[in-house]
Design an enzyme around this catalytic site. Structure first.
Site, PDB file in Angstrom:
ATOM      1  N   ARG A 192     -19.755  11.482  26.664  1.00 15.20           N
ATOM      2  CA  ARG A 192     -19.242  12.875  26.223  1.00 15.20           C
ATOM      3  C   ARG A 192     -19.179  13.701  27.691  1.00 15.20           C
ATOM      4  NH1 ARG A 192     -22.986  16.653  28.593  1.00 15.20           N
ATOM      5  NH2 ARG A 192     -25.139  16.389  27.236  1.00 15.20           N
ATOM      6  N   GLU A 241     -22.779  24.022  22.349  1.00 14.64           N
ATOM      7  CA  GLU A 241     -23.320  24.580  23.541  1.00 14.64           C
ATOM      8  C   GLU A 241     -22.387  24.838  24.631  1.00 14.64           C
ATOM      9  OE1 GLU A 241     -26.798  22.204  24.841  1.00 14.64           O
ATOM     10  OE2 GLU A 241     -26.264  22.544  26.578  1.00 14.64           O
ATOM     11  N   ARG A 262     -16.904  19.754  23.877  1.00 13.08           N
ATOM     12  CA  ARG A 262     -17.475  18.616  24.157  1.00 13.08           C
ATOM     13  C   ARG A 262     -16.511  17.617  23.643  1.00 13.08           C
ATOM     14  NH1 ARG A 262     -23.612  18.688  24.642  1.00 13.08           N
ATOM     15  NH2 ARG A 262     -23.631  20.529  26.220  1.00 13.08           N
ATOM     16  N   CYS A 264     -25.837  25.021  30.161  1.00  6.20           N
ATOM     17  CA  CYS A 264     -26.995  24.456  30.503  1.00  6.20           C
ATOM     18  C   CYS A 264     -27.101  23.702  31.902  1.00  6.20           C
ATOM     19  CB  CYS A 264     -27.636  23.213  29.611  1.00  6.20           C
ATOM     20  SG  CYS A 264     -29.191  22.689  30.002  1.00  6.20           S
ATOM     21  N   THR A 295     -28.619  21.427  33.466  1.00  4.60           N
ATOM     22  CA  THR A 295     -28.442  20.020  33.300  1.00  4.60           C
ATOM     23  C   THR A 295     -27.170  19.189  33.015  1.00  4.60           C
ATOM     24  OG1 THR A 295     -28.995  19.732  31.060  1.00  4.60           O
ATOM     25  CG2 THR A 295     -30.953  20.001  32.358  1.00  4.60           C
ATOM     26  N   ARG A 306     -22.538  12.714  29.719  1.00  2.00           N
ATOM     27  CA  ARG A 306     -23.717  12.089  29.404  1.00  2.00           C
ATOM     28  C   ARG A 306     -23.283  10.749  28.560  1.00  2.00           C
ATOM     29  NH1 ARG A 306     -27.943  10.971  25.516  1.00  2.00           N
ATOM     30  NH2 ARG A 306     -26.858  12.079  23.884  1.00  2.00           N
ATOM     31  N   ARG A 365     -33.646   9.590  24.642  1.00  2.00           N
ATOM     32  CA  ARG A 365     -33.645  10.431  23.554  1.00  2.00           C
ATOM     33  C   ARG A 365     -33.963   9.525  22.170  1.00  2.00           C
ATOM     34  NH1 ARG A 365     -29.196  14.895  24.682  1.00  2.00           N
ATOM     35  NH2 ARG A 365     -29.541  15.252  26.899  1.00  2.00           N
ATOM     36  N   GLU A 376     -30.960  14.829  21.079  1.00  2.00           N
ATOM     37  CA  GLU A 376     -31.939  15.606  21.773  1.00  2.00           C
ATOM     38  C   GLU A 376     -33.129  16.172  20.937  1.00  2.00           C
ATOM     39  OE1 GLU A 376     -30.619  18.478  24.578  1.00  2.00           O
ATOM     40  OE2 GLU A 376     -32.000  17.848  25.781  1.00  2.00           O
TER      41      GLU A 376
HETATM   42  P1  ADP Z   1     -25.224  15.598  23.545  1.00  2.00           P
HETATM   43  O1  ADP Z   1     -24.660  14.068  23.626  1.00  2.00           O
HETATM   44  O2  ADP Z   1     -23.971  16.059  23.128  1.00  2.00           O
HETATM   45  O3  ADP Z   1     -25.854  15.968  24.758  1.00  2.00           O
HETATM   46  P2  ADP Z   1     -27.187  15.137  21.521  1.00  2.00           P
HETATM   47  O4  ADP Z   1     -28.312  14.252  22.029  1.00  2.00           O
HETATM   48  O5  ADP Z   1     -27.551  16.212  20.357  1.00  2.00           O
HETATM   49  O6  ADP Z   1     -26.276  15.814  22.350  1.00  2.00           O
HETATM   50  O7  ADP Z   1     -26.629  13.908  20.451  1.00  2.00           O
HETATM   51  C1  ADP Z   1     -25.488  14.331  19.761  1.00  2.00           C
HETATM   52  C2  ADP Z   1     -25.187  13.497  18.722  1.00  2.00           C
HETATM   53  O8  ADP Z   1     -24.566  12.125  19.256  1.00  2.00           O
HETATM   54  C3  ADP Z   1     -26.468  12.855  17.960  1.00  2.00           C
HETATM   55  O9  ADP Z   1     -26.040  12.889  16.659  1.00  2.00           O
HETATM   56  C4  ADP Z   1     -26.490  11.553  18.488  1.00  2.00           C
HETATM   57  O10 ADP Z   1     -27.216  10.586  17.916  1.00  2.00           O
HETATM   58  C5  ADP Z   1     -25.437  10.977  18.957  1.00  2.00           C
HETATM   59  N1  ADP Z   1     -25.308   9.971  19.820  1.00  2.00           N
HETATM   60  C6  ADP Z   1     -25.605   9.879  21.157  1.00  2.00           C
HETATM   61  N2  ADP Z   1     -25.403   8.856  21.874  1.00  2.00           N
HETATM   62  C7  ADP Z   1     -24.926   7.966  20.808  1.00  2.00           C
HETATM   63  C8  ADP Z   1     -24.409   6.591  20.862  1.00  2.00           C
HETATM   64  N3  ADP Z   1     -24.433   5.775  21.822  1.00  2.00           N
HETATM   65  N4  ADP Z   1     -23.807   5.959  19.879  1.00  2.00           N
HETATM   66  C9  ADP Z   1     -23.986   7.001  18.546  1.00  2.00           C
HETATM   67  N5  ADP Z   1     -24.474   7.976  18.405  1.00  2.00           N
HETATM   68  C10 ADP Z   1     -24.660   8.653  19.630  1.00  2.00           C
HETATM   69  C1  CIR Z   2     -34.804  22.403  27.182  1.00  2.00           C
HETATM   70  O1  CIR Z   2     -35.086  23.086  28.246  1.00  2.00           O
HETATM   71  O2  CIR Z   2     -35.662  21.582  27.043  1.00  2.00           O
HETATM   72  C2  CIR Z   2     -33.611  22.627  26.377  1.00  2.00           C
HETATM   73  N1  CIR Z   2     -33.131  23.767  26.812  1.00  2.00           N
HETATM   74  C3  CIR Z   2     -32.756  21.191  26.537  1.00  2.00           C
HETATM   75  C4  CIR Z   2     -32.279  21.092  28.092  1.00  2.00           C
HETATM   76  C5  CIR Z   2     -31.450  20.052  28.417  1.00  2.00           C
HETATM   77  N2  CIR Z   2     -31.782  18.597  28.022  1.00  2.00           N
HETATM   78  C6  CIR Z   2     -32.372  17.820  28.497  1.00  2.00           C
HETATM   79  O3  CIR Z   2     -32.647  17.669  29.836  1.00  2.00           O
HETATM   80  N3  CIR Z   2     -32.878  16.920  28.017  1.00  2.00           N
END
Ligand code: ADP
Ligand code: CIR
Length: 343
Positions: free
Chosen positions: A113, A212, A216, A258, A260, A267, A296, A301
């Protein structure tokens, strides 16, 4: 007049590390031209002392106005200094990707993403309800004009049934509601107005609207074909960019709420089963550190792993190109699988 926040003794966030009383004194009365304050920028980390980072930007100017706080955080997270240059490269032919899991033993799914925000508007923490609805309108119109394999529908969160929403979240397609880190950052105001998800029929190309970040853009599919997922994403970004102008600076790349996510805002992750290696915490941590990876849980997250399945992704996003983000993930996952096989 705002006073210096209380951080518990054991606080390890980058906010409490870098918001010294001196920096606080210097910044406490500053505001960006759109009216975003220091107290808004730090509220998430103040309310949630267990944050890893703890700060959010309300607009592009936040990164300049509050730079004495943001710069060291950016330096520590990405290893990117204020004199460094960020460069983009989305040429997928440069990715050195092999089939990491030919027998489908380890990798369950792959997802990449990027975050994007529209130029000349505040970011989510500082946006008004009207501006957010304007973003939804602009973005959904652009997405609804996509053709071919990217063609799909837009589903606003407002009016979506609880069961559909729950299923989309469980299947990893949709963001969760009520994240307390985003709540304290002001990112959940007026929920669910203006939020939604676009996806194609196969749910291999998806766009989250007004979570966020304003967009995305997501490419995902079952299995471990990282190159195919990257190619689809690059093609989608190119098509969307013909219609929307994103917030971007030469120094920080794509601007996100953010810190990060700055730079590539990318990501790239796999869901991977590592039953043996995850028992050997020292080795697991050492490999993820060596390849700049983040671990994660299975629901993203701040979630836990289940059945030894982890979400493994690139940690750095700024000061490296998109190709390098995906390469970090690919090479690290290759090393994780090799270690799992040895055990
Ligand atoms: P972001 O990737 O947008 O930073 P999150 O860590 O909250 O946010 O993940 C968003 C969603 O994407 C969650 O439901 C997570 O399980 C899913 N996800 C992340 N990576 C994968 C993957 N490789 N395969 C399937 N789902 C994924
Ligand atoms: C935090 O500070 O933990 C949240 N605001 C998320 C920060 C971004 N995520 C990350 O680096 N894992």
């Amino acid at each position: 007049m705002p006073s210096y926040p209380h951080f518990p003794e054991n606080c390890t966030s980058l906010l409490c590390k870098y918001l010294t009383p001196t920096i606080f004194e210097k910044l406490r009365n500053r505001k960006t031209p759109s009216g975003f304050t220091l107290m808004q920028a730090i509220n998430s980390g103040v309310q949630n002392p267990e944050s890893a980072i703890g700060v959010y930007a309300g607009d592009e100017a936040s990164y300049e106005v509050f730079s004495p706080l943001f710069n060291p955080i950016i330096q520590e997270y990405h290893g990117f200094g204020h004199e460094d240059h960020h460069q983009s490269d989305m040429d997928s032919t440069k990715l050195k990707a092999t089939d990491l899991d030919p027998e489908n033993k380890y990798i369950i799914s792959t997802r990449i993403r990027v975050g994007r925000n529209l130029n000349a508007l505040p970011l989510g923490p500082g946006i008004s309800k009207e501006q957010r609805l304007h973003v939804e309108d602009e973005v959904s119109s652009a997405l609804l004009s996509l053709q071919g394999t990217l063609q799909g529908n837009y589903f606003p969160l407002e009016g979506m049934s609880d069961s559909v929403q729950k299923q989309l979240i469980e299947d990893h397609f949709l963001f969760k509601a009520g994240d307390r880190f985003l709540e304290a950052a002001g990112l959940n105001r007026d929920w669910p107005s203006g939020r939604g998800i676009f996806h194609n029929r196969e749910k291999t190309f998806l766009v989250w609207v007004n979570e966020e970040d304003q967009l995305r853009i997501i490419s995902m599919q079952q299995g471990g074909d990282i190159k195919a997922v990257f190619e689809r994403l690059v093609s989608a970004i190119g098509t969307i960019e013909k219609q929307l102008t994103f917030m971007h600076s030469e120094h920080l790349g794509y601007i996100t709420s953010c810190p990060t996510n700055l730079g590539t805002a990318m990501r790239a992750s796999v869901h991977i089963k590592l039953p043996k290696l995850s028992q050997d915490k020292e080795q697991f941590q050492a490999i993820t550190k060596q390849y700049h990876l983040q671990i994660r849980g299975i629901h993203g997250e701040h979630s836990e792993s289940e059945a030894a399945i982890f979400d493994i992704s690139n940690r750095r996003r700024l000061g490296i190109t998109e190709v390098e983000c995906v390469q970090d993930m690919h090479d690290g996952v290759a090393a994780l699988i090799a270690a799992e096989e040895k055990l």
